[in-house]
Design a protein around this motif. Structure first.
Motif, PDB file in Angstrom:
ATOM      1  N   LEU A 100       0.832  -1.210   0.000  1.00  5.98           N
ATOM      2  CA  LEU A 100       0.000   0.000   0.000  1.00  5.98           C
ATOM      3  C   LEU A 100       0.867   1.260   0.000  1.00  5.98           C
ATOM      4  N   GLN A 101       1.954   1.218   0.732  1.00  9.13           N
ATOM      5  CA  GLN A 101       2.844   2.379   0.777  1.00  9.13           C
ATOM      6  C   GLN A 101       3.437   2.655  -0.597  1.00  9.13           C
ATOM      7  N   ARG A 102       3.825   1.612  -1.297  1.00 11.00           N
ATOM      8  CA  ARG A 102       4.400   1.808  -2.636  1.00 11.00           C
ATOM      9  C   ARG A 102       3.356   2.312  -3.627  1.00 11.00           C
ATOM     10  N   LEU A 103       2.147   1.794  -3.538  1.00  5.00           N
ATOM     11  CA  LEU A 103       1.097   2.245  -4.445  1.00  5.00           C
ATOM     12  C   LEU A 103       0.720   3.694  -4.183  1.00  5.00           C
ATOM     13  N   ALA A 104       0.625   4.066  -2.909  1.00  5.87           N
ATOM     14  CA  ALA A 104       0.291   5.452  -2.570  1.00  5.87           C
ATOM     15  C   ALA A 104       1.380   6.404  -3.049  1.00  5.87           C
ATOM     16  N   GLU A 105       2.633   5.969  -2.923  1.00  5.09           N
ATOM     17  CA  GLU A 105       3.749   6.797  -3.383  1.00  5.09           C
ATOM     18  C   GLU A 105       3.781   6.886  -4.909  1.00  5.09           C
ATOM     19  N   ARG A 106       3.536   5.772  -5.581  1.00  3.65           N
ATOM     20  CA  ARG A 106       3.595   5.745  -7.042  1.00  3.65           C
ATOM     21  C   ARG A 106       2.520   6.624  -7.676  1.00  3.65           C
ATOM     22  N   PHE A 107       1.291   6.542  -7.187  1.00  4.92           N
ATOM     23  CA  PHE A 107       0.189   7.250  -7.818  1.00  4.92           C
ATOM     24  C   PHE A 107      -0.152   8.581  -7.142  1.00  4.92           C
ATOM     25  N   GLY A 108       0.383   8.812  -5.939  1.00  4.92           N
ATOM     26  CA  GLY A 108       0.021  10.023  -5.213  1.00  4.92           C
ATOM     27  C   GLY A 108      -1.435  10.019  -4.803  1.00  4.92           C
ATOM     28  N   GLU A 109      -1.987   8.809  -4.601  1.00  2.00           N
ATOM     29  CA  GLU A 109      -3.389   8.646  -4.238  1.00  2.00           C
ATOM     30  C   GLU A 109      -3.482   7.645  -3.087  1.00  2.00           C
ATOM     31  N   THR A 110      -4.688   7.423  -2.591  1.00  2.00           N
ATOM     32  CA  THR A 110      -4.888   6.547  -1.442  1.00  2.00           C
ATOM     33  C   THR A 110      -4.965   5.080  -1.865  1.00  2.00           C
ATOM     34  N   ALA A 111      -4.263   4.220  -1.116  1.00  2.00           N
ATOM     35  CA  ALA A 111      -4.275   2.783  -1.370  1.00  2.00           C
ATOM     36  C   ALA A 111      -4.961   2.064  -0.207  1.00  2.00           C
ATOM     37  N   HIS A 112      -5.734   1.020  -0.532  1.00  3.54           N
ATOM     38  CA  HIS A 112      -6.487   0.277   0.480  1.00  3.54           C
ATOM     39  C   HIS A 112      -6.233  -1.221   0.374  1.00  3.54           C
ATOM     40  N   TYR A 113      -6.487  -1.901   1.477  1.00  2.00           N
ATOM     41  CA  TYR A 113      -6.657  -3.344   1.465  1.00  2.00           C
ATOM     42  C   TYR A 113      -7.995  -3.619   2.129  1.00  2.00           C
ATOM     43  N   ALA A 114      -8.867  -4.392   1.463  1.00  6.06           N
ATOM     44  CA  ALA A 114     -10.209  -4.644   1.984  1.00  6.06           C
ATOM     45  C   ALA A 114     -10.576  -6.108   1.792  1.00  6.06           C
ATOM     46  N   VAL A 115     -11.503  -6.572   2.623  1.00  9.65           N
ATOM     47  CA  VAL A 115     -12.014  -7.935   2.528  1.00  9.65           C
ATOM     48  C   VAL A 115     -13.525  -7.872   2.370  1.00  9.65           C
ATOM     49  N   LEU A 116     -14.091  -8.972   1.894  1.00 10.31           N
ATOM     50  CA  LEU A 116     -15.531  -9.059   1.696  1.00 10.31           C
ATOM     51  C   LEU A 116     -16.191  -9.596   2.955  1.00 10.31           C
ATOM     52  N   ASP A 117     -17.268  -8.949   3.378  1.00 10.42           N
ATOM     53  CA  ASP A 117     -18.041  -9.404   4.534  1.00 10.42           C
ATOM     54  C   ASP A 117     -19.519  -9.247   4.203  1.00 10.42           C
ATOM     55  N   GLY A 118     -20.120 -10.315   3.704  1.00  8.59           N
ATOM     56  CA  GLY A 118     -21.520 -10.252   3.318  1.00  8.59           C
ATOM     57  C   GLY A 118     -21.725  -9.346   2.117  1.00  8.59           C
ATOM     58  N   ARG A 119     -22.530  -8.316   2.296  1.00  5.80           N
ATOM     59  CA  ARG A 119     -22.835  -7.379   1.220  1.00  5.80           C
ATOM     60  C   ARG A 119     -21.944  -6.150   1.257  1.00  5.80           C
ATOM     61  N   SER A 120     -20.955  -6.161   2.126  1.00  4.33           N
ATOM     62  CA  SER A 120     -20.069  -5.007   2.296  1.00  4.33           C
ATOM     63  C   SER A 120     -18.611  -5.411   2.130  1.00  4.33           C
ATOM     64  N   VAL A 121     -17.774  -4.410   1.926  1.00  3.78           N
ATOM     65  CA  VAL A 121     -16.332  -4.606   2.065  1.00  3.78           C
ATOM     66  C   VAL A 121     -15.916  -3.903   3.355  1.00  3.78           C
ATOM     67  N   VAL A 122     -14.943  -4.496   4.023  1.00  2.00           N
ATOM     68  CA  VAL A 122     -14.401  -3.924   5.250  1.00  2.00           C
ATOM     69  C   VAL A 122     -12.940  -3.587   4.990  1.00  2.00           C
ATOM     70  N   TYR A 123     -12.556  -2.355   5.292  1.00  2.85           N
ATOM     71  CA  TYR A 123     -11.187  -1.908   5.028  1.00  2.85           C
ATOM     72  C   TYR A 123     -10.282  -2.313   6.188  1.00  2.85           C
ATOM     73  N   ARG A 124      -9.260  -3.097   5.887  1.00  2.29           N
ATOM     74  CA  ARG A 124      -8.340  -3.580   6.904  1.00  2.29           C
ATOM     75  C   ARG A 124      -7.082  -2.714   7.004  1.00  2.29           C
ATOM     76  N   ALA A 125      -6.720  -2.034   5.927  1.00  2.98           N
ATOM     77  CA  ALA A 125      -5.525  -1.184   5.942  1.00  2.98           C
ATOM     78  C   ALA A 125      -5.708  -0.074   4.907  1.00  2.98           C
ATOM     79  N   LYS A 126      -5.052   1.037   5.163  1.00  3.29           N
ATOM     80  CA  LYS A 126      -5.188   2.199   4.279  1.00  3.29           C
ATOM     81  C   LYS A 126      -3.934   3.050   4.403  1.00  3.29           C
TER      82      LYS A 126
END
Length: 266
Positions: A100-126
């Motif tokens: 995520l740190q490399r992606l945020a640095e490369r694009f200058g935008e926010t990077a996330h890691y998320a998992v699926l929980d039912g009908r939603s996604v839950v963000y585990r890291a940002k």
């Protein structure tokens, strides 16, 4: 984004009682970072003040709630210690953070890691970029609808492989329309998931938030067949168009391979 609520009644229509009420007060308290009064909490959970006060007493004894100088109730230090200790101990969080740190640095935008929980996604890291970060609905531990997000669609693509699967998951009512671009029918979602599977990545073209687009790629950290979650780059549309993200998908895959050891192909 709005915090998940434990409503005054449970899914089977029963009023919250006992431990459920204590948990309801705890969840409601999490939605008030600046604190909340007893009156506010009682009104929000739909219970008498005396009952909510007893629930707060149980939470305070466990260190899960406290009060500030104004007499407002807040989450306790022990709750925060447990939450952060649990979050930091997740193996996936440790493995994904450098990516995520490399992606945020490369694009200058926010990077996330998320998992699926039912009908939603839950963000585990940002990870936000060093400069130019913007406020998004995504927060660590927060949720967004799966059908309107790139991370959600790339994960659903592995779960819902037939039109019948999508119809069962979507149900009879239209899906929540987050923006004018959101797919709200099972037919639309099925077409999007089919495209996602074919190309190996998901996109959100201002479907969850106006002015925000996103590219997501699945991560297979625990299984070779089902993704454990997905990583994404969420960008301001005027600053980083969706085409710029999709044109760089091979670079994203390379960064993913270098930082996690996992090679993702289309």
């Amino acid at each position: 984004m709005p915090q998940p609520k434990l409503a005054p009644v449970s899914e089977d229509g029963e009023k919250l009682v006992g431990a459920d009420r204590v948990l309801g007060v705890l969840v409601e308290l999490a939605g008030h970072p600046a604190g909340a009064t007893l009156d506010e909490l009682a009104r929000r959970v739909g219970s008498p003040k005396a009952t909510v006060h007893r629930a707060l007493g149980a939470l305070r004894r466990a260190g899960l709630a406290g009060s500030d100088a104004r007499g407002h109730y807040i989450l306790g230090d022990e709750f925060l210690r447990l939450a952060f200790a649990h979050h930091e101990a997740r193996p996936e969080h440790v493995r994904v953070q450098p990516l995520l740190q490399r992606l945020a640095e490369r694009f200058g935008e926010t990077a996330h890691y998320a998992v699926l929980d039912g009908r939603s996604v839950v963000y585990r890291a940002k990870v936000d970029p060093a400069v130019g970060a913007v406020r998004l609905t995504s927060t660590v531990g927060g949720r967004n609808p799966a059908h309107s997000t790139a991370v959600g669609k790339v994960l659903l693509a592995y779960r819902l492989t037939t039109r019948a699967d999508v119809e069962d998951w979507a149900g009879p009512e239209p899906l929540e329309r987050r923006t004018a671009h959101t797919a709200t029918t099972a037919r639309q979602l099925f077409e999007q998931l089919s495209e996602t599977r074919a190309r190996g990545y998901g996109v959100d073209d201002q479907e969850n938030e106006e002015g925000i687009n996103c590219l997501a790629i699945p991560l297979f950290l625990t299984s070779a067949h089902q993704p454990s979650g997905a990583v994404s780059v969420s960008a301001l549309a005027y600053r980083t168009p969706l085409s710029a993200l999709t044109d760089a998908v091979d670079e994203v895959r390379r960064i993913l391979a270098e930082t996690t050891g996992h090679v993702q192909t289309a």
